[in-house]
Design an enzyme around this catalytic site. Structure first.
Site, PDB file in Angstrom:
ATOM      1  N   GLY A 194       0.854  -1.178   0.000  1.00 11.25           N
ATOM      2  CA  GLY A 194       0.000   0.000   0.000  1.00 11.25           C
ATOM      3  C   GLY A 194       0.888   1.225   0.000  1.00 11.25           C
ATOM      4  CG  ASN A 237       4.884   0.238   0.436  1.00 10.04           C
ATOM      5  OD1 ASN A 237       4.812  -0.698   1.227  1.00 10.04           O
ATOM      6  ND2 ASN A 237       4.542   0.120  -0.839  1.00 10.04           N
ATOM      7  CE1 TYR A 276      -9.879 -10.570  -7.308  1.00 10.32           C
ATOM      8  CE2 TYR A 276      -7.607  -9.787  -7.323  1.00 10.32           C
ATOM      9  CZ  TYR A 276      -8.623 -10.534  -7.887  1.00 10.32           C
ATOM     10  OH  TYR A 276      -8.390 -11.234  -9.046  1.00 10.32           O
ATOM     11  CG  ASN A 326       0.980   5.415  -6.322  1.00  6.26           C
ATOM     12  OD1 ASN A 326       1.366   5.081  -7.446  1.00  6.26           O
ATOM     13  ND2 ASN A 326       1.264   4.723  -5.247  1.00  6.26           N
ATOM     14  N   GLY A 371      11.470   7.573 -13.152  1.00  7.94           N
ATOM     15  CA  GLY A 371      12.186   6.307 -13.077  1.00  7.94           C
ATOM     16  C   GLY A 371      13.684   6.511 -13.100  1.00  7.94           C
ATOM     17  N   GLY A 381      15.457  10.014 -13.421  1.00  9.67           N
ATOM     18  CA  GLY A 381      15.651  10.944 -12.327  1.00  9.67           C
ATOM     19  C   GLY A 381      14.405  11.665 -11.881  1.00  9.67           C
ATOM     20  N   GLY A 391       7.281   0.008  -4.579  1.00 14.67           N
ATOM     21  CA  GLY A 391       7.614   0.858  -3.445  1.00 14.67           C
ATOM     22  C   GLY A 391       8.594   1.973  -3.731  1.00 14.67           C
ATOM     23  N   GLY A 433       8.321   4.745  -5.666  1.00 12.71           N
ATOM     24  CA  GLY A 433       7.712   6.057  -5.544  1.00 12.71           C
ATOM     25  C   GLY A 433       7.368   6.402  -4.103  1.00 12.71           C
ATOM     26  CG  ASP A 434       4.862   3.850  -2.172  1.00  8.54           C
ATOM     27  OD1 ASP A 434       4.098   4.675  -2.704  1.00  8.54           O
ATOM     28  OD2 ASP A 434       4.748   2.616  -2.317  1.00  8.54           O
TER      29      ASP A 434
END
Length: 302
Positions: free
Chosen positions: A29, A33, A99, A156, A212, A215, A240, A242-243
């Protein structure tokens, strides 16, 4: 104290190729994260969510406890934990099927208060899409901003969960006056259809766009634009990453005593490049290992 508000769920990660590959459960999640990453980096952190009493819910809370995250704002429910089935492509990028019907985190309600000493609150991901919890998180965002507390938003985007994209885009724009720091991926930016300059005009003090391996770039309201390259690493997967960037940005701002719009505006080129470089290093560590395993402070020290 940095409070992270949003969902905790279980990622089911394939352990091979093909539709019937075995699935390994992993704690996840986006907000979850981010909270784990902040705790590992050493920031005093609290998690604000609604978590199931089931075995997955207990495992999610156990990791937060191990990381030193304050669980006082966590609500509990008897409903099951949300599941996200991941698929990972040849480059390590992950996509998800969810789900979510009748799960615990959807029934989040606005807390009466946040922990004393709260300096920032971070929002994002599925929790701002799935009702009725999404409206509660939205109210918490607006209420927090109205009190002058630093707010961070990472949409996100999970397009498969968004029944009406145009309505979501309009809702996203309505959040921006209540946001201090907007962080999003280049893919999110393209899906949302706006530009950093447009979003800055609506309210945030800064917008950070991740690309990504290419940079990160920060855009500021005074016309500033600061870019750092990604760290070279053998990518296992990007789950994870981006978190981890979210957490690194918040941790770095806290270390610089810059958790306010005015302080963000005063960072300047050197401050931004140092902050973005730290976030890039942290994300690279996460990408170098399977699942959402953000770094500890000693792994990203200069």
């Amino acid at each position: 104290m940095i409070v992270v508000a949003g969902e905790a769920l279980i990622d089911l990660v394939p352990q091979g190729t093909g539709a019937l590959a075995a699935l390994r459960p992993a704690l996840g999640g986006g907000p979850y994260n981010t909270a784990v990453a902040l705790g590992r980096l050493g920031s005093p952190t609290a998690f604000c969510s609604r978590v199931s009493y089931d075995a997955f819910g207990e495992a999610l809370l156990d990791r937060l406890r191990e990381t030193g995250v304050d669980l006082a704002p966590v609500q509990r429910g008897s409903e099951p934990t949300t599941l996200a089935v991941a698929s990972v492509d040849a480059e390590g990028s992950a996509a998800y099927s969810f789900y979510v019907e009748g799960t615990a985190d959807r029934l989040f309600s606005v807390p009466a208060s946040l922990p004393s000493g709260t300096r920032a609150v971070s929002f994002g991901t599925c929790s701002l899409v799935l009702e009725p919890g999404a409206s509660a998180y939205e109210e918490l965002l607006r209420r927090t901003a109205a009190r002058g507390v630093f707010t961070a938003l990472d949409p996100n985007v999970r397009a498969g969960l968004i029944a009406d994209p145009d309505a979501y885009r309009a809702r996203f724009e309505s959040w921006l006056p209540s946001v201090t720091l907007l962080k999003l991926s280049a893919e999110d930016a393209e899906w949302l259809g706006g530009t950093p300059r447009q979003w800055l005009a609506a309210g945030p003090a800064a917008v950070v766009v991740t690309r990504g391996g290419a940079g990160l770039t920060a855009y500021t309201r005074d016309g500033g634009e600061y870019t750092v390259p990604g760290e070279r690493v053998d990518v296992v997967d990007t789950i994870g990453a981006g978190d981890t960037v979210n957490a690194a940005l918040l941790h770095g701002l806290a270390q610089r005593d810059a958790l306010s719009a005015s302080a963000v505006a005063a960072l300047g080129a050197e401050g931004w490049r140092g902050l973005l470089g730290f976030a890039a290093r942290a994300a690279a560590v996460t990408c170098s290992r399977a699942g959402a395993e953000p770094p500890y402070a000693h792994e990203v020290a200069p």
